[in-house]
Design a protein around this motif. Structure first.
Motif, PDB file in Angstrom:
ATOM      1  N   VAL A   1      45.660  46.370  44.356  1.00 36.56           N
ATOM      2  CA  VAL A   1      46.906  45.635  44.566  1.00 36.56           C
ATOM      3  C   VAL A   1      48.051  46.544  44.144  1.00 36.56           C
ATOM      4  O   VAL A   1      48.169  46.920  42.978  1.00 36.56           O
ATOM      5  CB  VAL A   1      46.923  44.326  43.761  1.00 36.56           C
TER       6      VAL A   1
ATOM      7  N   TRP B   1      51.390  45.937  44.394  1.00 32.98           N
ATOM      8  CA  TRP B   1      52.446  45.184  43.721  1.00 32.98           C
ATOM      9  C   TRP B   1      52.193  43.701  43.931  1.00 32.98           C
ATOM     10  O   TRP B   1      51.464  43.307  44.846  1.00 32.98           O
ATOM     11  CB  TRP B   1      53.838  45.556  44.253  1.00 32.98           C
ATOM     12  N   ASN B   2      52.751  42.877  43.067  1.00 33.49           N
ATOM     13  CA  ASN B   2      52.708  41.432  43.285  1.00 33.49           C
ATOM     14  C   ASN B   2      53.902  40.801  42.592  1.00 33.49           C
ATOM     15  O   ASN B   2      54.459  41.364  41.645  1.00 33.49           O
ATOM     16  CB  ASN B   2      51.383  40.827  42.824  1.00 33.49           C
TER      17      ASN B   2
ATOM     18  N   ILE C   1      41.173  38.749  44.113  1.00 32.49           N
ATOM     19  CA  ILE C   1      42.277  38.654  43.159  1.00 32.49           C
ATOM     20  C   ILE C   1      42.137  37.334  42.408  1.00 32.49           C
ATOM     21  O   ILE C   1      42.427  36.270  42.966  1.00 32.49           O
ATOM     22  CB  ILE C   1      43.641  38.732  43.870  1.00 32.49           C
TER      23      ILE C   1
ATOM     24  N   THR D   1      44.388  33.364  42.037  1.00 30.29           N
ATOM     25  CA  THR D   1      45.307  33.268  43.170  1.00 30.29           C
ATOM     26  C   THR D   1      44.569  32.688  44.372  1.00 30.29           C
ATOM     27  O   THR D   1      43.336  32.656  44.414  1.00 30.29           O
ATOM     28  CB  THR D   1      45.879  34.640  43.566  1.00 30.29           C
TER      29      THR D   1
ATOM     30  N   ARG E   1      49.853  31.740  42.902  1.00 31.67           N
ATOM     31  CA  ARG E   1      49.235  32.230  41.673  1.00 31.67           C
ATOM     32  C   ARG E   1      49.149  31.063  40.702  1.00 31.67           C
ATOM     33  O   ARG E   1      50.147  30.399  40.417  1.00 31.67           O
ATOM     34  CB  ARG E   1      50.046  33.366  41.043  1.00 31.67           C
TER      35      ARG E   1
ATOM     36  N   TRP F   1      53.596  33.138  45.534  1.00 34.74           N
ATOM     37  CA  TRP F   1      53.143  34.482  45.148  1.00 34.74           C
ATOM     38  C   TRP F   1      53.008  35.378  46.379  1.00 34.74           C
ATOM     39  O   TRP F   1      52.544  34.942  47.434  1.00 34.74           O
ATOM     40  CB  TRP F   1      51.804  34.330  44.433  1.00 34.74           C
TER      41      TRP F   1
ATOM     42  N   ALA G   1      51.775  39.572  47.371  1.00 36.30           N
ATOM     43  CA  ALA G   1      51.130  40.786  46.876  1.00 36.30           C
ATOM     44  C   ALA G   1      51.010  41.785  48.011  1.00 36.30           C
ATOM     45  O   ALA G   1      50.889  41.412  49.185  1.00 36.30           O
ATOM     46  CB  ALA G   1      49.750  40.479  46.298  1.00 36.30           C
TER      47      ALA G   1
END
Length: 398
Positions: free
Chosen positions: A37, A39-40, A330, A333, A351, A361, A363
């Motif tokens: 991942v 970014w989130n 993940i 989530t 999330r 959320w 990502a």
């Protein structure tokens, strides 16, 4: 001593060859490895919220549409972000649950939401949907009510209008629970034509490369019976080109391939059909709800959604035959939508912040368009070097 010295000297190339062979094994891509991942980001964490739709924008960012719990109902949550998920602006529209969003040719946005009320004693639903057109800053320009209709997808069309896929809630006591519908509108959201398909519900709809349309869904929207999934292909005027059923319960998303076929995903299955709707292959993904499917930059397909057994998000990439090449999960989530980006994918969903609360959320997953050119080159060079060193060692020993 001379003999012993020669023995160790001749082992040098052999040991080097073995080390190179080990290095070769280390750089070979492993099927099933996870994409990290990159970014989130979460939004409206002080409220129960989620994203149900996401689309890329011309500036390299994203537009996401979701819902925020508001009293006994929901408000639409429209969020513009940059390419790393940082918020640019947020707008709310009261009284609707989220369905679909897309960027328009002039840089504005078209968003679709709906509301529905249940009639438990009659096992039926009734409601309406809403199209909202905004400018580039998210400010409303107009809205259009679609009475009795539940919108699943909205897409801009080349003539400046829109095409909408979804279903009608049939009145209590009708032969069917729902009727799938495709509606074409002008640039103001006013319907110009529609096509209906009794006994079905459309969960997905896209504009095809030739300007036509394809919708996908199920004929048992409240049960998801095996064999009820369908795809229907329409021309630009809404005439049916073909209609096919498949041995799976439901299709949640569909995407056109570069070859003119269609890849689809749903509950526990994903598959590929050709341009005429004939099945090419079908793959099982037990326990996984594939809410989104898109094309991989490196070729093949990406399916994302929620693992129903574990209650966590997943995304996996396949080759052109549907074999899984990588798999990412993940925790805490759920994914309800996803789209390809120039450098990978954006996932949208929720999330979980606690057992009773969650936040909208986004990502990002990064995947190169093509495998790194140094890897096969290194492998070929290393293999050649290993053979030469082994050959040299054997020649000296002779």
């Amino acid at each position: 001593m001379t003999g012993i010295y020669r023995y160790f000297r001749n082992r040098g190339p052999t040991m080097a060859a073995l080390l190179i062979a080990v290095a070769m094994i280390a750089v070979v891509p492993v099927s099933g490895a996870a994409l990290p991942v990159a970014w989130n980001a979460t939004f409206s964490p002080e409220e129960n919220s989620k994203f149900d739709a996401v689309a890329g924008t011309a500036d390299g960012g994203y537009i996401a549409l979701g819902s925020v719990l508001a009293g006994s109902g929901e408000d639409l949550l429209l969020v513009k972000t940059d390419g790393r998920g940082s918020e640019v602006w947020t707008e709310r529209f009261p009284g609707m649950a989220a369905a679909s969003v897309a960027e328009t040719a002039d840089g504005g946005y078209i968003a679709a939401g709906y509301n529905a009320t249940a009639e438990p004693e009659q096992n039926a639903y009734q409601g309406s949907s809403l199209l909202i057109r905004t400018d580039a800053a998210g400010k409303e320009e107009w809205r259009q009510v679609l009475q009795g209709e539940k919108v699943s997808a909205v897409r801009p069309t080349a003539d400046g209008g829109y095409v909408i896929a979804g279903w009608l809630w049939d009145p209590p006591g009708s032969a069917n629970d729902t009727t799938a519908i495709v509606t074409k509108t002008d640039g103001s959201g006013t319907p110009t034509w529609n096509r209906t398909f009794p006994g079905a519900a459309a969960n997905a709809g896209i504009v095809t490369a030739d300007g036509g349309y394809i919708i996908g869904g199920t004929k048992s929207p409240f049960a998801y019976d095996i064999g009820d999934a369908f795809l229907i292909r329409l021309d630009t005027a809404g005439n049916t080109l073909w209609e096919k059923n498949y041995a799976v319960p439901v299709i949640f998303d569909v995407e056109e391939t570069d070859e003119g076929g269609f890849v689809h995903s749903g509950n526990f299955w994903y598959g590929l059909v050709d341009a005429k709707g004939d099945e090419v292959w079908l793959r099982n993904m037990d326990g996984l709800a594939g809410y989104a499917v898109t094309l991989r930059p490196a070729g093949g397909y990406m399916i994302a959604g929620t693992d129903i057994r574990r209650g966590e998000a997943f995304a996996f990439g396949t080759d052109g035959d549907g074999a899984i090449r990588w798999n990412t999960t993940i925790p805490d989530t759920r994914v309800y939508a996803a789209e390809s980006t120039p450098g990978g994918y954006v996932l949208a969903g929720i999330r979980h912040l606690s057992p009773a609360s969650g936040a909208a959320w986004l990502a990002g997953l990064e995947e190169a368009a093509e495998p790194a050119p140094t890897t096969p080159g290194f492998g070929a060079i290393a293999a050649g070097a290993a053979l030469l060193l082994l050959f040299a060692g054997r020649k000296r020993r002779g």
